[in-house]
Design a protein around this motif. Structure first.
Motif, mmCIF file in Angstrom:
data_model
loop_
_atom_site.group_PDB
_atom_site.id
_atom_site.type_symbol
_atom_site.label_atom_id
_atom_site.label_comp_id
_atom_site.label_asym_id
_atom_site.label_seq_id
_atom_site.Cartn_x
_atom_site.Cartn_y
_atom_site.Cartn_z
ATOM 1 N N PRO A 93 -18.833 3.833 23.944
ATOM 2 C CA PRO A 93 -19.237 4.405 23.886
ATOM 3 C C PRO A 93 -19.001 4.643 22.257
ATOM 4 O O PRO A 93 -20.228 5.726 21.980
ATOM 5 C CB PRO A 93 -18.589 6.110 24.894
ATOM 6 C CG PRO A 93 -17.947 5.808 25.376
ATOM 7 C CD PRO A 93 -17.490 4.576 25.354
ATOM 8 N N GLU A 94 -18.056 4.599 21.672
ATOM 9 C CA GLU A 94 -18.427 4.799 20.126
ATOM 10 C C GLU A 94 -18.752 3.789 19.788
ATOM 11 O O GLU A 94 -18.049 2.415 20.063
ATOM 12 C CB GLU A 94 -16.833 5.232 19.642
ATOM 13 C CG GLU A 94 -15.564 6.652 20.670
ATOM 14 C CD GLU A 94 -14.247 6.599 20.335
ATOM 15 O OE1 GLU A 94 -14.437 6.309 18.880
ATOM 16 O OE2 GLU A 94 -13.711 6.215 20.904
ATOM 17 N N PRO A 95 -20.109 3.988 18.569
ATOM 18 C CA PRO A 95 -20.786 2.946 18.761
ATOM 19 C C PRO A 95 -19.667 1.761 17.501
ATOM 20 O O PRO A 95 -19.917 0.463 17.831
ATOM 21 C CB PRO A 95 -21.264 3.244 17.801
ATOM 22 C CG PRO A 95 -21.648 4.356 18.252
ATOM 23 C CD PRO A 95 -20.470 4.819 18.089
ATOM 24 N N ALA A 96 -18.553 2.244 16.842
ATOM 25 C CA ALA A 96 -18.571 1.678 16.099
ATOM 26 C C ALA A 96 -17.020 0.532 16.482
ATOM 27 O O ALA A 96 -16.919 -0.075 15.866
ATOM 28 C CB ALA A 96 -17.461 2.655 14.576
ATOM 29 N N LYS A 97 -16.817 0.947 18.583
ATOM 30 C CA LYS A 97 -15.878 -0.195 18.211
ATOM 31 C C LYS A 97 -17.370 -1.021 20.096
ATOM 32 O O LYS A 97 -15.804 -1.725 20.917
ATOM 33 C CB LYS A 97 -15.134 1.069 19.748
ATOM 34 C CG LYS A 97 -14.042 1.939 19.352
ATOM 35 C CD LYS A 97 -12.815 2.501 19.727
ATOM 36 C CE LYS A 97 -12.208 3.344 18.344
ATOM 37 N NZ LYS A 97 -11.296 4.700 19.699
ATOM 38 N N ARG A 98 -18.133 -1.642 19.357
ATOM 39 C CA ARG A 98 -18.585 -1.686 20.586
ATOM 40 C C ARG A 98 -18.417 -3.352 20.393
ATOM 41 O O ARG A 98 -17.765 -3.684 18.956
ATOM 42 C CB ARG A 98 -20.212 -2.048 20.193
ATOM 43 C CG ARG A 98 -20.532 0.077 21.167
ATOM 44 C CD ARG A 98 -21.946 0.092 21.421
ATOM 45 N NE ARG A 98 -22.377 1.357 21.665
ATOM 46 C CZ ARG A 98 -23.008 2.402 21.774
ATOM 47 N NH1 ARG A 98 -23.863 1.790 20.866
ATOM 48 N NH2 ARG A 98 -22.585 3.805 22.617
ATOM 49 N N ARG A 99 -18.068 -4.689 21.151
ATOM 50 C CA ARG A 99 -17.863 -5.774 20.973
ATOM 51 C C ARG A 99 -18.912 -6.769 20.943
ATOM 52 O O ARG A 99 -18.873 -7.923 21.378
ATOM 53 C CB ARG A 99 -16.620 -6.051 21.816
ATOM 54 C CG ARG A 99 -15.611 -5.339 21.103
ATOM 55 C CD ARG A 99 -14.234 -5.490 21.525
ATOM 56 N NE ARG A 99 -13.948 -6.331 21.367
ATOM 57 C CZ ARG A 99 -12.802 -7.158 21.273
ATOM 58 N NH1 ARG A 99 -11.963 -6.686 22.191
ATOM 59 N NH2 ARG A 99 -12.351 -8.730 20.947
ATOM 60 N N GLY A 100 -20.097 -6.144 21.842
ATOM 61 C CA GLY A 100 -21.115 -6.644 22.178
ATOM 62 C C GLY A 100 -20.529 -7.084 24.247
ATOM 63 O O GLY A 100 -22.082 -8.011 24.424
ATOM 64 N N TRP A 101 -20.207 -6.787 24.435
ATOM 65 C CA TRP A 101 -19.363 -6.933 26.245
ATOM 66 C C TRP A 101 -19.138 -5.851 26.269
ATOM 67 O O TRP A 101 -18.448 -5.086 26.290
ATOM 68 C CB TRP A 101 -18.836 -8.936 26.461
ATOM 69 C CG TRP A 101 -17.770 -8.696 25.225
ATOM 70 C CD1 TRP A 101 -17.921 -9.153 23.847
ATOM 71 C CD2 TRP A 101 -16.096 -8.174 25.383
ATOM 72 N NE1 TRP A 101 -16.405 -9.293 23.861
ATOM 73 C CE2 TRP A 101 -15.989 -8.752 24.215
ATOM 74 C CE3 TRP A 101 -15.983 -7.097 26.405
ATOM 75 C CZ2 TRP A 101 -14.340 -8.460 23.717
ATOM 76 C CZ3 TRP A 101 -14.806 -7.085 26.387
ATOM 77 C CH2 TRP A 101 -13.505 -7.671 25.065
#
Lengths: 699, 699
Positions: A463-471
């Motif tokens: 939910p936090e864009p900064a923590k997205r990893r693409g999977w």
């Protein structure tokens, strides 16, 4: 037609479905000395069933195709024991030739030919179809044509009969035929044919009493004389009719009950159009024969097509049609992770069916849930919409938002949730549906849901864009601290767990790409750009995981098994099908990932990695459980999207292996999906293998 | 209650029916490590079914009664393999006591008691019954009471669950329970009980997820906690409900669909009256316990009563009730040669049912035919009315005047006609019905038919009075030169052929006597005199056949086997029941025959003639195939009519043998009829054994 049996090196001894559309029924025939016959709502051939087709001269032995079990105490009568008097005979396997076309399945032996016809048409939308068109498309019957020549000088009697597992028969009023109380019909229009019921064929052909009906007889059939020097063509209709509510949970009848008044109406209609059915089947057979495919590929497409329709069900929800594809032997209804694979077939022949299923998921089988990161399972985070694995089982509709399959609180075990995967599947299905039909009304109707899907997919990364990893990082709250699984529920974690899964990551990329296209269609360009960015993030994550030396991608992008898997490339099928060629190009925005996936698939297609010794494809290097539907889908992606072709010898070996898995490894189970070293062990009598239809687009 | 199992020398390991009235359904339970559970319209326990009743303390092993199959791969879990960790347990046979009453069947093991209640009531005529009375009488449900004590210090969980052969469950709205799509219900009224579905009991008791419904689970049941030091009584209703047409040929629904709106209505009604049901059952148990019979005889009566109702079906023929008794595993409908044996039971508890069946035979299943003498098979002679063997099979009504069983043109083989025997059966049933009820309207309504029957019987001896010999000489024209058979269709000609058969001759005498009484009631004295004369002719023929030295009567009065048979005396049951004591007296008009029959039965009741080594009765000296229903009927005739009693030791041995045939020889098949040396081999799950009810009249 792909030839089998005598004169070929292919066995003719295997089951095939022969099914009407939407009746959850199949006349399953082809296994020698096995259970053959009509099944309805059971996902398999009828236990104990027999099909008797043959002829007899005078009082000589009865010559039959071997589509029934020969009991040990009957072996003498078949001349199978030395010195015994033979009163029946089966054609030997060496005498039987089987021509297996897309729509015609024909056995030739001695002086007979038996054909079962399974037409493949562009089905009209039942919501808007004219009544005559609907009666043709959804007639719950299968046509059988028995041709018997008589070059001999004595009269010959031809017979076609069924023994549906002990069920008894009664006459079908006003028709030349029979019915069971369970709603099975058997009739012909031949004026000289005579129906009968008896304990067995031999008893019937030696009958001295006059009345043809023996109430206790479980063998029901038709006899017709073939004069010396002549020939008889006996067209038979095998029909099903189940009136009244056919489902529980949400009571619905079969749609065909709106179109036909009963079994007599069905068989009359089917018999009247047998000629047209035969011609339509011949045209499709010719179409497949002309396709730029080898004979084994043609066989797989034909076999898969038959299996798909055997699992279909068209229901009447208070006047609105509901399309259901059952999950083969398991009889789960509209299993979503099958829908996404079968979409290509449906879009070719009846795109309304795919839309119908998507609407059902949107209306009845979606849910909104929160997610959690496994590092903090107690902290629930924003999630969003997801979809149930299925809609019910064995004609029992599940409650709203719930599947029959999923259980809360499991951890990456069979029967856990597939929230993320089914969410991706709705998007991918919507994408291919829109690209094929340009049905803008569908997209408008679901504009809100499309946005919800986008947000939910992003949240299931994080939910936090900064923590997205693409999977997919976050698990659905329904897992209650456990973890989600993918459609590959019976495989090891290389394909079975959802989190960090390479297969699911590429599918997520694919969903981002599809969403971007849908959102642009809706004029929501800024939202589309968010999906573009998400797709790029996934593509980078995939590229970063590649082993620089080998080019191999690990099955899991974080932790766990590194075993390479073929379905890494599976997700490419959807943007490709949508015509988004740039997304699939080496020189497009995701070119690096495309190159990486090509390098990966080239690296794994080697014996001992992802090839079996027989040349067949092995989905995961770490598991001996390979699924025909997914192999055929990935074959298409490798060739069409990535331009990866095995050399001609290897390709032919693979095609032959996959066809033999079905013919030999699944001989008892018609078209099947899960194979261990070439032997079917699950997902029997399965609809999903129609992914092979994509091969027709490759030329 | 007849005690079985631990503390007795009688096995508790045998199936028994537990059935509602008129639903063609049975909750068949009792076989250890076998198929147990609810069957409907299948004439047996449900294949693959399991019943799970037991409890568990904390996370210890689950203690269950062994009413399910233990798969080989599960043996370890039950501690049946050395060294394996035991997670389930079955009570051992040595721990289980079974109290088998007329209406209560109760297993006790450890701290549990499981009772299945099958009340036996005087059923009201559904045509005239009040709605409340009809709802009680014909409620398609069975009550089960599970009592679990908890003397331990930890909480105990009690479980009762069913696995109906793979069928799936869904909740039963507004009730605490479950249903299947096939119309099976399982519910309780206990406020603390919780329903569930799962793959197995162990999975359920170890469940960590919250939702009780697992859509794929085929085990459905109820759990309830038993607090330390406490006890729980869990009353469960097992119900069936099949709406809509239940039969073909003549479409009819179950009568209960007029009385109940659906499964929820049925289970609510059954649960509300469980206390009353239990009390009624206890009263009947006490009644049987007080009867002047030994424990084995009480067992047979109780076992037979259960079997009879499992085969019953009450149908709705456009507002008129139709009573049908199915033929056990064969599911033939109202087989007339069973009706005549079961008449005594029906007259005791619901005489309207017998009249209902007789009306159906008169209206729909009679025919008029000619006869022929075997010396001149081509010459057809005047015959008259006869009746079909049955009315159909597996819920398929036969055409008018035709059975499902009989085939024209056979010669004294199974499936030939029983014209003469069924003609006698209509007369005998009418006779006992009238004598019991004095229903003069019935006799008046059939006054014409009664005269027809008289003429037809005489003609089937011979149409020319001068050629009559007192027994059936002429065959029905439907045999087309062949010959008729008796109900003993699977025996040799000693009992199987009709012509000249001693058994049938005495039955013909009996019919003459009954006709004379009926005709006198109608004031037709001169016609009655003709029947008197015919009875005398038969009596003389029987007497003349006796071997002067031994007193033995031959099975056939002309030609063929001389083997002695017990059923020579069977026909005496009817005049005796009608109160025509003079006809059955040594000093009456047929006294010589009575004396001859007494001498005969005394001569045959010897080991090696008509007694088995275990003391059981052997119907024919020449065939190892002895039928429980007929043995029990002939035991009654021997004792009550002829005053022939075996000595006390022999009688007890016979009673024990016959009970053990059922408990051991038919352990898998509940009450059964045909036994070869004590092993059931046909006529399984049979209703006919209720002839034993006549024993209650002997005191």
């Amino acid at each position: 037609m792909t030839l089998h049996g005598s004169t070929t090196d292919r066995t003719a001894d295997f089951h095939a479905h022969h099914a009407p559309v939407g009746a959850l029924a199949s006349f399953t025939v082809g296994r020698f000395d096995g259970d053959n016959g009509p099944g309805c709502e059971i996902g398999k051939a009828i236990p104990g069933g027999g099909v008797f087709a043959g002829y007899r001269d005078g009082d000589g032995p009865i010559q039959l195709l071997p589509f029934f079990r020969i009991a040990p105490n009957e072996r003498a009568r078949y001349g199978l024991e030395a010195g015994a008097k033979q009163t029946r005979a089966c054609f030997a396997a060496s005498e039987i030739r089987r021509d297996y076309g897309w729509c015609t399945d024909r056995w030739s032996a001695g002086d007979l030919q038996l054909s079962i016809l399974s037409p493949l048409g562009e089905l009209p939308d039942p919501a808007t179809a004219s009544r005559p068109a609907a009666r043709d498309a959804f007639c719950p019957a299968v046509s059988v044509r028995l041709v018997v020549r008589n070059p001999a000088r004595v009269q010959r009697t031809a017979v076609f009969a069924l023994s549906p597992g002990g069920e008894k028969w009664l006459p079908l009023p006003e028709r030349n035929g029979l019915q069971t109380r369970g709603g099975l019909g058997l009739a012909c229009a031949h004026p000289a044919a005579r129906w009968f019921t008896n304990f067995d064929i031999e008893g019937e052909l030696n009958r001295t009493h006059v009345q043809p009906l023996f109430g206790l007889g479980h063998v029901g059939g038709l006899l017709v004389d073939v004069p010396a020097g002549g020939e008889v063509v006996l067209d038979v209709a095998i029909a099903w009719y189940r009136p009244g509510p056919a489902t529980a949970g949400r009571p619905m009848a079969y749609w065909y009950t709106r179109l036909f008044s009963g079994l007599d109406d069905v068989v009359a209609h089917q018999l009247a159009r047998t000629g047209a059915v035969a011609a339509a089947c011949a045209a499709r057979d010719a179409e497949l024969a002309a396709a730029r495919l080898d004979d084994e590929q043609r066989f797989v497409i034909a076999h898969a097509t038959r299996g798909y329709y055997a699992s279909t069900q068209l229901l009447d929800d208070a006047g609105r049609p509901r399309w259901v594809v059952n999950e083969g032997e398991y009889l789960m209804m509209n299993t979503f992770d099958l829908t996404v694979d079968m979409a290509f077939h449906e879009l070719r022949y009846h795109p309304w069916a795919l839309a119908n299923v998507l609407e059902q998921f949107a209306t009845d089988y979606s849910y909104r849930s929160r997610v959690f990161h496994p590092a903090e399972p107690q902290r629930l985070l924003p999630g969003g919409v997801a979809f149930a694995h299925d809609m019910g089982v064995t004609n029992i509709w599940s409650a709203d938002g719930r599947s029959s399959y999923e259980i809360d609180g499991l951890d990456r075990a069979c029967f856990s949730h597939m929230s993320c995967e089914e969410l991706l599947n709705w998007v991918l299905c919507a994408g291919v549906y829109w690209s094929k039909t340009r049905d803008r009304a569908f997209v408008d109707r679901h504009a809100g849901l499309i946005g919800e899907c986008q947000r939910s997919i992003l949240n299931r990364d994080h939910p936090e864009p900064a923590k997205r990893r693409g999977w997919m990082q976050c698990e659905d709250e329904r897992c209650r601290g456990g973890g989600e699984i993918t459609t590959y529920d019976s495989l090891d974690h290389s394909l079975g767990q959802s989190r960090a899964n390479l297969y699911l990551a590429v599918k997520m990329w694919s969903a981002h790409v599809a969403l971007a296209a849908l959102l642009r269609e809706l004029g929501r360009d800024s939202e589309a750009a968010a999906s573009d960015a998400a797709a790029s993030l996934t593509a980078r994550a995939v590229c970063a995981a590649a082993d620089p030396a080998t080019g191999l991608l690990p099955a899991l992008l974080e932790g766990g098994t590194k075993a390479p898997i073929i379905p890494a490339i599976e997700g490419l099928a959807y943007p490709w099908y949508m015509g988004l060629k740039a997304a699939c190009s080496d020189t497009g925005p995701y070119g690096a990932m495309i190159v990486a996936l090509r390098r990966h698939i080239q690296a794994v297609l080697r014996e001992g990695v992802c090839l079996y010794a027989d040349g067949g494809w092995k989905l995961s290097a770490s598991a001996d459980n390979s699924w025909a539907s997914k192999i055929h889908l990935c074959q298409h992606v490798a060739r069409a999207v990535l331009g990866v072709r095995q050399d001609a010898v290897a390709a032919r070996r693979a095609d032959r292996a996959h066809a033999d898995w079905q013919r030999i490894g699944a001989a008892d189970h018609a078209v099947s999906d899960q194979f261990r070293s070439g032997r079917a062990h699950g997902s029997l009598y399965y609809p999903r293998i129609v992914t092979a239809v994509l091969w027709l687009d490759e030329a």
